[in-house]
Design a protein around this motif. Structure first.
Motif, PDB file in Angstrom:
ATOM      1  N   UNK A 228       0.823  -1.219   0.000  1.00 44.16           N
ATOM      2  CA  UNK A 228       0.000   0.000   0.000  1.00 44.16           C
ATOM      3  C   UNK A 228       0.856   1.267   0.000  1.00 44.16           C
ATOM      4  N   UNK A 229       2.058   1.206   0.593  1.00 43.34           N
ATOM      5  CA  UNK A 229       2.889   2.410   0.705  1.00 43.34           C
ATOM      6  C   UNK A 229       3.801   2.622  -0.500  1.00 43.34           C
ATOM      7  N   UNK A 230       4.239   1.555  -1.156  1.00 44.66           N
ATOM      8  CA  UNK A 230       5.187   1.691  -2.255  1.00 44.66           C
ATOM      9  C   UNK A 230       4.633   2.519  -3.416  1.00 44.66           C
ATOM     10  N   UNK A 231       3.365   2.337  -3.836  1.00 42.64           N
ATOM     11  CA  UNK A 231       2.844   3.175  -4.923  1.00 42.64           C
ATOM     12  C   UNK A 231       2.864   4.663  -4.583  1.00 42.64           C
ATOM     13  N   UNK A 232       2.732   5.003  -3.324  1.00 43.98           N
ATOM     14  CA  UNK A 232       2.741   6.416  -2.920  1.00 43.98           C
ATOM     15  C   UNK A 232       4.140   7.008  -3.019  1.00 43.98           C
ATOM     16  N   UNK A 233       5.151   6.198  -2.716  1.00 45.04           N
ATOM     17  CA  UNK A 233       6.523   6.715  -2.739  1.00 45.04           C
ATOM     18  C   UNK A 233       7.191   6.590  -4.103  1.00 45.04           C
ATOM     19  N   UNK A 234       6.786   5.581  -4.895  1.00 49.28           N
ATOM     20  CA  UNK A 234       7.469   5.324  -6.165  1.00 49.28           C
ATOM     21  C   UNK A 234       6.592   5.552  -7.398  1.00 49.28           C
ATOM     22  N   UNK A 235       5.293   5.716  -7.222  1.00 55.62           N
ATOM     23  CA  UNK A 235       4.433   5.983  -8.362  1.00 55.62           C
ATOM     24  C   UNK A 235       3.482   4.848  -8.672  1.00 55.62           C
ATOM     25  N   UNK A 236       2.521   5.102  -9.576  1.00 60.70           N
ATOM     26  CA  UNK A 236       1.450   4.132  -9.867  1.00 60.70           C
ATOM     27  C   UNK A 236       1.924   2.839 -10.517  1.00 60.70           C
ATOM     28  N   UNK A 237       3.121   2.825 -11.117  1.00 62.75           N
ATOM     29  CA  UNK A 237       3.628   1.586 -11.728  1.00 62.75           C
ATOM     30  C   UNK A 237       3.802   0.478 -10.692  1.00 62.75           C
ATOM     31  N   UNK A 238       3.872   0.844  -9.424  1.00 64.70           N
ATOM     32  CA  UNK A 238       4.123  -0.131  -8.364  1.00 64.70           C
ATOM     33  C   UNK A 238       2.855  -0.512  -7.610  1.00 64.70           C
ATOM     34  N   UNK A 239       1.708  -0.099  -8.137  1.00 63.86           N
ATOM     35  CA  UNK A 239       0.442  -0.454  -7.502  1.00 63.86           C
ATOM     36  C   UNK A 239       0.124  -1.922  -7.773  1.00 63.86           C
ATOM     37  N   UNK A 240      -0.242  -2.649  -6.736  1.00 64.78           N
ATOM     38  CA  UNK A 240      -0.553  -4.070  -6.864  1.00 64.78           C
ATOM     39  C   UNK A 240      -2.058  -4.273  -6.973  1.00 64.78           C
ATOM     40  N   UNK A 241      -2.452  -5.256  -7.783  1.00 62.52           N
ATOM     41  CA  UNK A 241      -3.888  -5.512  -7.966  1.00 62.52           C
ATOM     42  C   UNK A 241      -4.435  -6.351  -6.808  1.00 62.52           C
ATOM     43  N   UNK A 242      -5.726  -6.613  -6.847  1.00 69.75           N
ATOM     44  CA  UNK A 242      -6.384  -7.300  -5.730  1.00 69.75           C
ATOM     45  C   UNK A 242      -5.821  -8.707  -5.531  1.00 69.75           C
ATOM     46  N   UNK A 243      -5.464  -9.376  -6.648  1.00 66.37           N
ATOM     47  CA  UNK A 243      -4.945 -10.737  -6.527  1.00 66.37           C
ATOM     48  C   UNK A 243      -3.589 -10.739  -5.831  1.00 66.37           C
ATOM     49  N   UNK A 244      -2.734  -9.767  -6.191  1.00 70.16           N
ATOM     50  CA  UNK A 244      -1.415  -9.698  -5.574  1.00 70.16           C
ATOM     51  C   UNK A 244      -1.521  -9.390  -4.076  1.00 70.16           C
ATOM     52  N   UNK A 245      -2.464  -8.515  -3.716  1.00 64.58           N
ATOM     53  CA  UNK A 245      -2.661  -8.201  -2.297  1.00 64.58           C
ATOM     54  C   UNK A 245      -3.216  -9.413  -1.545  1.00 64.58           C
ATOM     55  N   UNK A 246      -4.149 -10.131  -2.189  1.00 61.09           N
ATOM     56  CA  UNK A 246      -4.670 -11.357  -1.585  1.00 61.09           C
ATOM     57  C   UNK A 246      -3.546 -12.367  -1.382  1.00 61.09           C
ATOM     58  N   UNK A 247      -2.648 -12.442  -2.348  1.00 57.20           N
ATOM     59  CA  UNK A 247      -1.497 -13.342  -2.243  1.00 57.20           C
ATOM     60  C   UNK A 247      -0.618 -12.947  -1.053  1.00 57.20           C
ATOM     61  N   UNK A 248      -0.486 -11.640  -0.793  1.00 56.85           N
ATOM     62  CA  UNK A 248       0.264 -11.175   0.373  1.00 56.85           C
ATOM     63  C   UNK A 248      -0.412 -11.645   1.670  1.00 56.85           C
ATOM     64  N   UNK A 249      -1.732 -11.615   1.678  1.00 57.47           N
ATOM     65  CA  UNK A 249      -2.469 -12.050   2.871  1.00 57.47           C
ATOM     66  C   UNK A 249      -2.249 -13.542   3.098  1.00 57.47           C
ATOM     67  N   UNK A 250      -2.314 -14.328   2.022  1.00 60.96           N
ATOM     68  CA  UNK A 250      -2.045 -15.763   2.134  1.00 60.96           C
ATOM     69  C   UNK A 250      -0.634 -15.990   2.664  1.00 60.96           C
ATOM     70  N   UNK A 251       0.285 -15.081   2.300  1.00 56.60           N
ATOM     71  CA  UNK A 251       1.661 -15.183   2.763  1.00 56.60           C
ATOM     72  C   UNK A 251       1.818 -15.047   4.263  1.00 56.60           C
ATOM     73  N   UNK A 252       0.799 -14.510   4.933  1.00 57.24           N
ATOM     74  CA  UNK A 252       0.839 -14.454   6.393  1.00 57.24           C
ATOM     75  C   UNK A 252       0.649 -15.844   6.997  1.00 57.24           C
TER      76      UNK A 252
END
Length: 440
Positions: free
Chosen positions: A378-402
């Protein structure tokens, strides 16, 4: 069935083959405590390797764990989300980061359909598309080894890139291949991973090793399109038309394993001309593919031929840490490891920290790391720009990574990020010193 008379290459010596579909609770108990291998259906093993299995409870435990996880994965069927396709415009062809940025995007693009790949290479990257192919995989019994080729005319008089598709997240077949402990032993080479060798086609279902493409079709050998032989034929044709060109092989995850195995197969089959044209192997999140003897064999080839092997490992990525490795067990990595932490700070190491995923002392560091990676999405797109925004699947994958720390670290996104934001070793030969570009 092929006649042994037509096989001029090295011979197989020993093997251990795991068939998870035939495993059951009773079979696991038999393997662990009553190792009569004649009554254990999910293992096929040579006599010499069978004796090692009977003598070592630890070996049997690891084999049982591999079969259990593979069987569990066979129930999981979730498609992979679409992924990005834009090269970083800030990294020019003369930049030391260029080959890393180009190959990681090729490895990422390999997950897409043939039409999508063609469109990206020709219209967005403005490069020459050479074809998308899906080769026969004897391990899975299907056409399931996709690879595409293209030429980049910006450097090296048209650099040819060969990109293998990797493991889809939650793909039962792909993950089963990665964690499978089955192997074949090739004479004077060492033990190699069964799934990767069969996916590439260098060992076929009748356990033969055809040493030349022309041998296919003789003595009843079928004419299925095997990746190794077909790609060799393609490369020879392409490089014949452009003698000054060189080629790079790349892939993420399973694709990285196939890339390294492809170079090994060139050495095994004595393809010295192509090895001389190989500029490098770039792998991202690659699992191990062979034993200590195989590692020694490949490092000797690295020193003999002028090509580099760049094995990128991000943070606590689970896949480079499987199959299991310790001082006494089978699978090892070869070559240097380019390891990047959660901040994308790179180091050149002999091996990544926590080389065994199941080591308990790394559990909490991996869990903390997974939490921080989720926050960073969530923080990387704010500091580096929209190219680093992750989609819903990638964020869900991060949650599974917990739940499975190290799993979300395997996603292609972090490998793209580290080639752009991190410290990246310069493009050098295997015997030259490695310099490092420090991120501003």
């Amino acid at each position: 069935m092929a006649s042994n008379k037509t096989n001029k290459g090295p011979k197989l010596r020993n093997y251990l083959l795991i068939k998870p579909n035939e495993a059951s609770f009773i079979q696991f108990i038999r393997l662990l405590f009553f190792p009569n291998l004649n009554k254990i259906r999910f293992i096929e093993v040579s006599e010499e390797e069978g004796q090692k299995l009977r003598d070592s409870f630890f070996f049997r435990l690891i084999v049982a764990a591999s079969a259990f996880v593979q069987k569990l994965l066979l129930t999981i069927r979730v498609p992979m989300a679409k992924i990005g396709d834009l090269l970083d415009k800030n990294i020019a062809s003369g930049d030391d980061k260029y080959l890393g940025a180009l190959t990681v995007m090729a490895a990422k693009l390999a997950y897409e359909s043939a039409a999508f790949v063609t469109n990206v290479v020709q219209l967005k990257w403005k490069m020459q598309f050479l074809g998308f192919y899906n080769y026969w995989n004897d391990y899975l019994g299907t056409l399931s080894t996709p690879v595409f080729l293209f030429q980049d005319a910006k450097i090296n008089a048209k650099l040819v890139v060969v990109a293998f598709r990797g493991t889809h997240p939650f793909s039962a077949d792909g993950w089963s291949t990665d964690i499978d402990l089955s192997y074949y032993e090739i004479e004077n080479v060492g033990k190699v991973h069964r799934g990767f060798a069969k996916a590439l086609g260098i060992i076929q279902n009748d356990n033969t090793m055809p040493s030349q493409l022309l041998e296919q079709g003789k003595d009843g050998i079928d004419l299925k399109p095997y990746a190794y032989y077909e790609i060799v034929k393609l490369l020879k044709g392409i490089l014949l038309l452009n003698p000054k060109a060189k080629f790079i092989v790349t892939g993420h995850s399973l694709g990285g394993a196939l890339s390294a195995m492809f170079a090994a197969a060139l050495a095994i089959h004595g393809e010295t001309e192509l090895l001389g044209k190989l500029q490098g192997i770039y792998t991202y999140g690659q699992p191990r593919i062979g034993d200590q003897q195989f590692r020694t064999y490949m490092e000797q080839k690295l020193s003999k031929f002028n090509w580099s092997y760049k094995r990128y490992v991000y943070s606590f990525d689970i896949v480079p840490r499987v199959p299991f490795d310790d001082d006494n067990f089978l699978y090892k990595h070869f070559g240097k490891c380019l390891h990047f932490d959660r901040n994308y700070t790179g180091q050149v190491l002999e091996e990544a920290p926590d080389k065994n995923y199941f080591s308990l002392k790394w559990f909490f560091p991996k869990l903390i790391n997974a939490v921080r990676e989720l926050i960073r999405s969530f923080t990387l797109p704010r500091s580096q720009g929209p190219d680093y925004k992750e989609n819903w699947f990638q964020i869900l994958f991060r949650v599974v990574g917990l739940l499975v720390p190290g799993l979300s670290a395997h996603g292609p996104q972090d490998y793209v990020n580290l080639t752009r934001l991190g410290t990246v070793p310069a493009l050098v030969g295997p015997d030259e010193p490695i310099k490092v570009l420090i991120r501003p």
